[in-house]
Write an enzyme that holds these catalytic residues in place. Sequence first.
Site, PDB file in Angstrom:
ATOM      1  N   GLU A   1      57.096  23.884  33.339  1.00  0.00           N
ATOM      2  CA  GLU A   1      55.654  24.088  33.378  1.00  0.00           C
ATOM      3  C   GLU A   1      55.268  25.019  34.526  1.00  0.00           C
ATOM      4  O   GLU A   1      54.453  25.934  34.359  1.00  0.00           O
ATOM      5  CB  GLU A   1      54.940  22.744  33.520  1.00  0.00           C
TER       6      GLU A   1
ATOM      7  N   ARG B   1      28.629  50.253  36.843  1.00  0.00           N
ATOM      8  CA  ARG B   1      27.505  49.750  37.630  1.00  0.00           C
ATOM      9  C   ARG B   1      27.162  50.718  38.765  1.00  0.00           C
ATOM     10  O   ARG B   1      28.056  51.178  39.485  1.00  0.00           O
ATOM     11  CB  ARG B   1      27.879  48.387  38.208  1.00  0.00           C
TER      12      ARG B   1
ATOM     13  N   GLN C   1      33.917  51.637  49.363  1.00  0.00           N
ATOM     14  CA  GLN C   1      35.197  51.079  49.797  1.00  0.00           C
ATOM     15  C   GLN C   1      35.196  49.548  49.739  1.00  0.00           C
ATOM     16  O   GLN C   1      36.235  48.934  49.472  1.00  0.00           O
ATOM     17  CB  GLN C   1      35.492  51.553  51.226  1.00  0.00           C
TER      18      GLN C   1
END
Length: 380
Positions: free
Chosen positions: A243, A269, A280
Amino acid sequence: MDFELTVEQQRRYDETLSAVREQLGEESLGTGRFFTRQQWKTAASLGLTGLCLPPSQGGGGLGALDTALSLEAFGRGCRDTGLVFAVCAHLLACAVPIRDFASDELRERMATGLTSGDVIAANAMTEDDAGSDVGRLAVTARRGEDGAYVLDGEKSFASNAPAADVIVTYALSDPAAGFFGVSGFAVPRDLPGVVVGEPMEKMGLSSCPAARVSFENCRVPEAYRLGAEGQGGAIFQHSMTWERACLLAAYLGVMEHQLERCVAHARERKQFGRRIGEFQAISHRIAVMKQRLEGSRLLLYRGCWLLDNDRAHVGAIALAKLAVSEAAVANSLDAVQIFGGAGYLSAAGVEQMLRDSIPTTIFSGTSEVQREIVAREAGL
């Protein structure tokens, strides 16, 4: 040292990703609270419920690395991470121990259904006082006069339990033997004395139902025992190895999709007359997200490779589980920040990725447990 996927691995990854996007993409998931049997059967039809199960039972016969790659594609293409998690829990925490420790008769009886999706499995190990400390099990398994085991007690958290047909569980069969006093069982849901509670309300992975499971004088025939009596602790550790190595690969896929969305958003955007990706503060945040993703991917692939090649893998897999889970949470927080107010709203789906990532540092052994394993492997 070759970091390239083979032609076959790349083909399988691409085909799985394409099929998952087409058949389990956002538009096909519906609006139900939990996954449906049809969604489960769709995942099964793509081979996802039997990736590492034997071909003789309809499985893919894949090793850990190839299983991880397919689950990574699953996580990347499916927008319902709860469904992805449910399939992984079924396959890795339940089907793997049945594959490796059930009697030939029991394996033959269950494996085909586990692979085809006709049988859903739940893992019931956690108890109120046995979370990370799995040595404190209170559920007991005593021998009856007819040789069957009588299970009594309650498990506190079992993913898939409300939908399950079989429950893989562990109980104390010899209280004086400690770790060697735990036995494992694959218990049919319809046995008298198996009581599954109501689905729990959770922070994330909402479509994967979880519940308490009680065993009330539940008589389990010896045929349903996994491995030898007292071998349950080792069986559970074996299932957790698979798992930790493979389930977290699904989150690599989730992070890949998440990063793609963040990059696309940063390109589109605009604020202050510029695309936000030109600032940055955003571009470096995305660079760090990429760094976390690729670093944890390499650790996970390495851990799976070690497992496949029967090399020392315990520390490597713990390190990979830790890296992927911590990266999933950190990247999800960054994604919310990049999307700003839209990331906080449910409609965008960005906050959902954060809620689905939080459990990664808890399930399959907490981050603290993984750090203990890594420290121990380092010689402390």
